[in-house]
Design an enzyme around this catalytic site. Structure first.
Site, PDB file in Angstrom:
ATOM      1  N   HIS A  50       0.592  -0.869  -0.274  1.00  0.00           N
ATOM      2  CA  HIS A  50       0.176   0.262  -0.360  1.00  0.00           C
ATOM      3  C   HIS A  50       0.658   0.666  -0.123  1.00  0.00           C
ATOM      4  O   HIS A  50       1.754   1.402   0.457  1.00  0.00           O
ATOM      5  CB  HIS A  50      -0.358  -0.170   0.921  1.00  0.00           C
ATOM      6  CG  HIS A  50      -1.430   0.803   1.130  1.00  0.00           C
ATOM      7  ND1 HIS A  50      -1.880   2.781   1.673  1.00  0.00           N
ATOM      8  CD2 HIS A  50      -3.154   0.265   0.566  1.00  0.00           C
ATOM      9  CE1 HIS A  50      -3.457   2.803   1.624  1.00  0.00           C
ATOM     10  NE2 HIS A  50      -3.800   2.057   0.431  1.00  0.00           N
ATOM     11  N   ASP A  63      -8.073  -5.525   0.335  1.00  0.00           N
ATOM     12  CA  ASP A  63      -8.316  -6.483  -0.906  1.00  0.00           C
ATOM     13  C   ASP A  63      -8.072  -7.726  -0.509  1.00  0.00           C
ATOM     14  O   ASP A  63      -8.618  -8.558  -1.028  1.00  0.00           O
ATOM     15  CB  ASP A  63      -7.118  -5.624  -2.297  1.00  0.00           C
ATOM     16  CG  ASP A  63      -8.315  -4.290  -2.770  1.00  0.00           C
ATOM     17  OD1 ASP A  63      -9.162  -4.281  -2.275  1.00  0.00           O
ATOM     18  OD2 ASP A  63      -7.445  -3.654  -2.628  1.00  0.00           O
TER      19      ASP A  63
HETATM   20  C1  COA Z   1      -1.122  -0.530  -4.107  1.00  0.00           C
HETATM   21  C2  COA Z   1       0.419  -0.477  -4.507  1.00  0.00           C
HETATM   22  C3  COA Z   1       0.270  -0.207  -6.072  1.00  0.00           C
HETATM   23  C4  COA Z   1       1.268   0.544  -3.785  1.00  0.00           C
HETATM   24  O1  COA Z   1       2.291   0.443  -4.456  1.00  0.00           O
HETATM   25  P1  COA Z   1       3.284   1.941  -4.872  1.00  0.00           P
HETATM   26  O2  COA Z   1       3.214   2.762  -3.544  1.00  0.00           O
HETATM   27  O3  COA Z   1       3.111   2.720  -5.799  1.00  0.00           O
HETATM   28  O4  COA Z   1       5.007   0.916  -4.665  1.00  0.00           O
HETATM   29  P2  COA Z   1       5.665   0.914  -5.128  1.00  0.00           P
HETATM   30  O5  COA Z   1       4.378   0.211  -7.072  1.00  0.00           O
HETATM   31  O6  COA Z   1       6.800   1.962  -6.210  1.00  0.00           O
HETATM   32  O7  COA Z   1       6.366  -0.132  -4.621  1.00  0.00           O
HETATM   33  C5  COA Z   1       7.357  -0.144  -3.948  1.00  0.00           C
HETATM   34  C6  COA Z   1       8.415  -1.893  -4.068  1.00  0.00           C
HETATM   35  O8  COA Z   1       7.503  -2.620  -3.857  1.00  0.00           O
HETATM   36  C7  COA Z   1       7.437  -3.609  -3.840  1.00  0.00           C
HETATM   37  N1  COA Z   1       6.403  -4.353  -3.902  1.00  0.00           N
HETATM   38  C8  COA Z   1       4.748  -3.286  -3.976  1.00  0.00           C
HETATM   39  N2  COA Z   1       4.193  -3.674  -3.823  1.00  0.00           N
HETATM   40  C9  COA Z   1       4.118  -5.176  -3.724  1.00  0.00           C
HETATM   41  C10 COA Z   1       3.685  -7.187  -3.862  1.00  0.00           C
HETATM   42  N3  COA Z   1       2.018  -6.208  -3.803  1.00  0.00           N
HETATM   43  N4  COA Z   1       4.330  -7.911  -4.364  1.00  0.00           N
HETATM   44  C11 COA Z   1       5.072  -7.704  -4.044  1.00  0.00           C
HETATM   45  N5  COA Z   1       6.456  -6.624  -4.522  1.00  0.00           N
HETATM   46  C12 COA Z   1       5.341  -5.430  -3.841  1.00  0.00           C
HETATM   47  C13 COA Z   1       7.694  -3.510  -5.459  1.00  0.00           C
HETATM   48  O9  COA Z   1       7.678  -4.229  -6.491  1.00  0.00           O
HETATM   49  C14 COA Z   1       8.663  -2.153  -5.322  1.00  0.00           C
HETATM   50  O10 COA Z   1       9.684  -2.039  -5.014  1.00  0.00           O
HETATM   51  P3  COA Z   1      11.167  -2.199  -5.938  1.00  0.00           P
HETATM   52  O11 COA Z   1      11.150  -1.243  -5.475  1.00  0.00           O
HETATM   53  O12 COA Z   1      12.609  -3.464  -5.982  1.00  0.00           O
HETATM   54  O13 COA Z   1      10.770  -2.030  -7.355  1.00  0.00           O
HETATM   55  C15 COA Z   1       1.278  -2.292  -4.765  1.00  0.00           C
HETATM   56  O14 COA Z   1       1.499  -1.795  -3.102  1.00  0.00           O
HETATM   57  C16 COA Z   1       1.063  -3.460  -5.824  1.00  0.00           C
HETATM   58  O15 COA Z   1       0.556  -3.318  -6.947  1.00  0.00           O
HETATM   59  N6  COA Z   1       0.378  -4.008  -4.742  1.00  0.00           N
HETATM   60  C17 COA Z   1      -0.609  -5.556  -6.073  1.00  0.00           C
HETATM   61  C18 COA Z   1      -2.304  -4.423  -5.548  1.00  0.00           C
HETATM   62  C19 COA Z   1      -3.232  -4.552  -4.478  1.00  0.00           C
HETATM   63  O16 COA Z   1      -3.395  -5.456  -3.918  1.00  0.00           O
HETATM   64  N7  COA Z   1      -3.602  -3.206  -4.937  1.00  0.00           N
HETATM   65  C20 COA Z   1      -4.449  -3.789  -4.022  1.00  0.00           C
HETATM   66  C21 COA Z   1      -4.353  -1.351  -2.921  1.00  0.00           C
HETATM   67  S1  COA Z   1      -5.121  -1.599  -1.910  1.00  0.00           S
END
Ligand code: COA
EC number: 2.3.3.16
Length: 370
Positions: A253, A307
């Protein structure tokens, strides 16, 4: 100019609607802890709280409940559109278009919260219509004597729900109502800040919520548990997914760096409501994924989010999997509209900048010379 990808850590307004403490995993609506609201309150009361900023008196609540119930019906045009598209359309696309149609039908001026109530009351009717008509089940008229959550389940399953199931949906909807400046709320505000109308703004919210990185994750998380198939496969599946650079759905998140409080509450309900062999197995798998996922990702502040367990809860209640994001939308519409209302009191057109990195001064080459 500083580049902030994804507008990370940028505040676009002051708010008194929702506060999130991402480090401690706390969430408050209008100052009340989500744990207290989930324990003692209900959908109607929290919707009132979010829109009006205070808990209702008994009289205000009764009045508000009837207002919400009376708005549940949808027009014949919308009914026939949903029936026509339910078998092949993505439910979020159908919902988005149906809300757009609501906008075409609503010719009344003003009363912003009145319009928000109307949209909120009608969304469960549209969702139920999608599920029932694509399964060739007859459409049920809303039952105005039932609460919002009871009626939603009644219209999906065709039978009056038991007290436990309606309480579970009631709580799940409360947990989804608002979450500060998430992607879909931001999308609503971008549209609203141009002084466009509430329906167009909500359509933007639904569009943003549809994506798998936002509201689509609940359905993806359940798919993941189904794919795993058995608790014995969890370790291999999770490690395989993460080592190949894929994401664990329902984990991570932007704000929470510890367990999302909504996931904690939903986990409790999911385990309490376990019903049949399939659901019990899926819950066992989910709990194992949580354990292995936290072992690997927890030290980077990546924990289960809302979720992770919500899909399981919705599935147990009788909702089909691809409808989950629409259920999310049915609750989040309250937060979207409350934030729009708050933002418009001190509106400023949302218009960020981009840093240009292309060339300048290029010579235009006529098409025959390219
Ligand atoms: C929600 C989400 C988009 C937030 O991400 P964000 O704040 O934009 O952070 P980032 O996407 O830049 O991720 C940061 C790091 O954590 C890792 N990471 C984040 N969520 C992850 C997950 N669910 N599984 C594995 N790695 C994850 C990323 O790979 C990234 O790694 P890196 O720095 O080595 O590239 C992300 O956690 C995600 O894609 N989760 C899965 C989808 C999900 O459950 N969404 C519902 C949100 S309520």
């Amino acid at each position: 100019m500083e580049l902030r990808k994804g507008l990370e850590d940028i505040a676009i307004k002051e708010t008194s609607i929702t506060f999130i403490d991402g480090e401690l995993g706390r969430l408050y609506y209008r100052g009340y802890s989500i744990f207290d609201l989930a324990s003692f309150s209900n959908f109607e009361e929290v919707a009132y709280l979010i829109w009006y900023g205070k808990l209702p008196t008994r009289h205000e609540l009764e009045d508000f409940k009837s207002r919400l119930a009376e708005e549940r019906g949808v027009s014949e045009d919308i009914t026939s559109f949903v029936v026509r598209t339910s078998k092949q359309g993505n439910p979020m696309d159908i919902l988005r278009t149906a809300v757009s149609m609501l906008g075409l039908e609503d010719r009344q001026e003003g009363d912003f919260i009145g319009k928000a109530i109307r949209i909120t009351a009608k969304i469960p009717t549209i969702i139920s219509l999608i599920q029932r008509s694509r399964n060739n089940q007859e459409f049920l008229e809303p039952d105005l004597s039932l609460s919002h959550a009871e009626n939603f389940l009644y219209m999906i399953n065709g039978t009056k729900p038991n007290a436990q199931d309606s309480r579970v949906l009631d709580v799940a909807l409360m947990l989804h109502m608002d979450h500060e400046m998430n992607a879909s709320t931001m999308a609503c505000l971008v549209v609203a800040s141009t002084l466009s109308d509430i329906y167009s703004s909500v359509v933007a919210g639904i569009s943003a919520l549809k994506g798998p990185l936002h509201g689509g994750a609940n359905s993806e998380a359940l798919k993941q548990f189904m794919e795993i198939g058995s608790p014995d496969n969890v370790e291999k599946y999770v490690m395989g997914k993460l080592s190949s650079g894929q994401r664990l759905m329902g984990f991570g998140h932007r704000i929470y760096k510890s367990m999302d409080p909504r996931a904690k509450i939903l986990k409790e309900y999911a385990t309490r409501m376990a019903k049949n062999e399939e659901i019990n197995r899926l819950i066992e798998i989910a709990m194992k994924v949580e354990e292995v996922g936290i072992k690997v990702l927890g030290r980077r502040g990546i924990y289960p989010n809302v979720d992770f367990y919500s899909g399981l809860v919705f599935y147990s209640l009788g909702f089909e999997q691809d409808l989950f994001p629409t259920i999310f939308a049915s609750a989040r519409v309250i937060g979207w509209t409350a934030h729009i209302d708050e933002y418009l009191k001190d509106n400023k057109l949302i218009r960020p900048k981009a840093i240009y990195v292309g060339d300048l001064g290029k010579r235009y080459v006529p098409i025959d010379e390219r």
